[in-house]
Write a protein that holds these residues in place. Structure first.
Motif, mmCIF file in Angstrom:
data_model
loop_
_atom_site.group_PDB
_atom_site.id
_atom_site.type_symbol
_atom_site.label_atom_id
_atom_site.label_comp_id
_atom_site.label_asym_id
_atom_site.label_seq_id
_atom_site.Cartn_x
_atom_site.Cartn_y
_atom_site.Cartn_z
ATOM 1 N N LEU A 89 45.592 26.536 37.840
ATOM 2 C CA LEU A 89 45.010 26.847 39.149
ATOM 3 C C LEU A 89 44.672 25.552 39.879
ATOM 4 O O LEU A 89 43.958 24.697 39.341
ATOM 5 C CB LEU A 89 43.751 27.699 38.998
ATOM 6 N N PHE A 90 45.191 25.405 41.087
ATOM 7 C CA PHE A 90 44.921 24.238 41.924
ATOM 8 C C PHE A 90 43.998 24.643 43.065
ATOM 9 O O PHE A 90 44.188 25.695 43.681
ATOM 10 C CB PHE A 90 46.218 23.669 42.501
ATOM 11 N N ASN A 91 43.026 23.798 43.358
ATOM 12 C CA ASN A 91 42.102 24.041 44.462
ATOM 13 C C ASN A 91 42.326 22.973 45.522
ATOM 14 O O ASN A 91 41.993 21.805 45.327
ATOM 15 C CB ASN A 91 40.662 23.998 43.949
ATOM 16 N N ASN A 92 42.902 23.369 46.655
ATOM 17 C CA ASN A 92 43.193 22.434 47.738
ATOM 18 C C ASN A 92 42.056 22.344 48.751
ATOM 19 O O ASN A 92 42.186 21.672 49.773
ATOM 20 C CB ASN A 92 44.480 22.848 48.451
ATOM 21 N N GLY A 93 40.941 23.020 48.462
ATOM 22 C CA GLY A 93 39.810 23.008 49.386
ATOM 23 C C GLY A 93 38.818 21.902 49.090
ATOM 24 O O GLY A 93 38.989 21.106 48.166
ATOM 25 N N LYS A 94 37.740 21.887 49.853
ATOM 26 C CA LYS A 94 36.708 20.862 49.727
ATOM 27 C C LYS A 94 35.514 21.344 48.921
ATOM 28 O O LYS A 94 34.561 20.595 48.703
ATOM 29 C CB LYS A 94 36.247 20.415 51.119
ATOM 30 N N VAL A 127 37.219 25.667 39.075
ATOM 31 C CA VAL A 127 38.355 24.946 39.651
ATOM 32 C C VAL A 127 37.768 23.915 40.623
ATOM 33 O O VAL A 127 37.310 24.283 41.704
ATOM 34 C CB VAL A 127 39.326 25.879 40.386
ATOM 35 N N PRO A 128 37.741 22.647 40.254
ATOM 36 C CA PRO A 128 37.066 21.650 41.099
ATOM 37 C C PRO A 128 37.762 21.452 42.442
ATOM 38 O O PRO A 128 38.969 21.674 42.574
ATOM 39 C CB PRO A 128 37.131 20.376 40.242
ATOM 40 N N ALA A 129 36.989 21.038 43.423
ATOM 41 C CA ALA A 129 37.555 20.764 44.751
ATOM 42 C C ALA A 129 38.591 19.654 44.645
ATOM 43 O O ALA A 129 38.337 18.609 44.061
ATOM 44 C CB ALA A 129 36.440 20.367 45.714
ATOM 45 N N GLY A 130 39.770 19.913 45.201
ATOM 46 C CA GLY A 130 40.833 18.932 45.151
ATOM 47 C C GLY A 130 41.397 18.703 43.765
ATOM 48 O O GLY A 130 42.137 17.748 43.542
ATOM 49 N N GLY A 131 41.078 19.584 42.833
ATOM 50 C CA GLY A 131 41.535 19.411 41.451
ATOM 51 C C GLY A 131 42.207 20.661 40.916
ATOM 52 O O GLY A 131 42.671 21.514 41.676
ATOM 53 N N SER A 172 47.057 31.471 47.760
ATOM 54 C CA SER A 172 46.202 32.279 48.625
ATOM 55 C C SER A 172 45.027 31.416 49.064
ATOM 56 O O SER A 172 44.221 30.975 48.233
ATOM 57 C CB SER A 172 45.695 33.525 47.885
ATOM 58 N N GLY A 173 44.937 31.152 50.358
ATOM 59 C CA GLY A 173 43.874 30.284 50.843
ATOM 60 C C GLY A 173 43.992 28.898 50.249
ATOM 61 O O GLY A 173 45.052 28.277 50.294
ATOM 62 N N SER A 211 35.376 32.273 46.099
ATOM 63 C CA SER A 211 35.523 32.210 47.555
ATOM 64 C C SER A 211 36.809 32.863 48.044
ATOM 65 O O SER A 211 36.800 33.607 49.029
ATOM 66 C CB SER A 211 35.480 30.751 48.025
ATOM 67 N N THR A 212 37.916 32.596 47.369
ATOM 68 C CA THR A 212 39.202 33.141 47.812
ATOM 69 C C THR A 212 39.295 34.632 47.590
ATOM 70 O O THR A 212 39.981 35.339 48.326
ATOM 71 C CB THR A 212 40.354 32.427 47.079
#
Length: 205
Positions: A73-78, A108-112, A45-46, A147-148
């Motif tokens: 949990l993966f965070n593909n955002g910046k 959940v770190p950005a890009g991590g 999601s997002g 945010s999501t």
């Protein structure tokens, strides 16, 4: 043999060798087909992807104690996001989140990524495991991120055995210890508090 037949035979031979080569690659020690793993829930999601999500209960069906949510949990955002809550709709249970280190939030770190469950990782503990779910069922949970927002997901309920042993509840129930029996009755000669004079005193009869 005609030219067209020869071309067809060569093409068929090439296909056979291609299939054989692929099969040989898949038979290696690191082949994905050899890494058999149980089904786990996953969704995106997002910027957030959730993978390998399960609800893990006590190893014994009748054991009392907490259950846990295990997921990656993966965070593909910046921008980093915070896992604000995990809820179990339809129950009154509370899921307590703990960071891997310290008392801070689960980030959940950005890009991590962040791993929930397992030694040295963040944790999501369900106080009343029996109320939350029963082994073999599917339980709806909701991950809420800063945010999501809310991400609903249906998790398979499994006991902390086999593949899930190292990701299950760490607070397992223990049997109450039995206190040693205390002797009762009248004091015997030589018991604490009795003097030798009292023990050897002649009778007046």
């Amino acid at each position: 043999m005609s030219r067209s037949l020869r071309h067809g035979a060569l093409a068929a031979t090439a296909i056979v060798f291609s299939i054989a080569s692929l099969a040989a690659c898949g038979a290696g020690n690191d082949a994905a087909t050899l890494q058999i793993r149980p089904d786990s829930a996953a969704t995106t999601s997002g910027d957030i992807s959730i993978q390998n999500a399960n609800l893990i209960t006590q190893p014994e069906p009748k054991a009392e104690g907490p259950a846990v949510v295990s997921a990656t949990l993966f965070n593909n955002g910046k921008e980093q996001q915070t896992l604000e809550a995990i809820t179990v709709p339809g129950t009154s249970t509370t899921v307590k989140l703990h960071a891997a280190e310290g008392a801070g939030p689960v980030v959940v770190p950005a890009g991590g990524r962040v791993i929930i469950g397992g030694k040295g990782n963040a944790s999501a503990v369900i106080e009343n495991g029996h109320e939350a779910a029963q082994d073999g069922n599917v339980q709806r949970v909701v991950f809420k991120l800063s945010s999501t927002g809310e991400i609903p997901l249906s998790l398979l309920v499994v006991p902390a055995t086999s593949f899930f042993k190292d990701f299950g509840p760490s607070a397992l129930p223990t049997a109450p210890s039995e206190s040693p029996a205390t002797p009762t009755g009248s004091a015997t000669p030589g018991a604490p508090g009795e003097t030798d004079t009292e023990a050897d005193a002649p009778s007046n009869d």
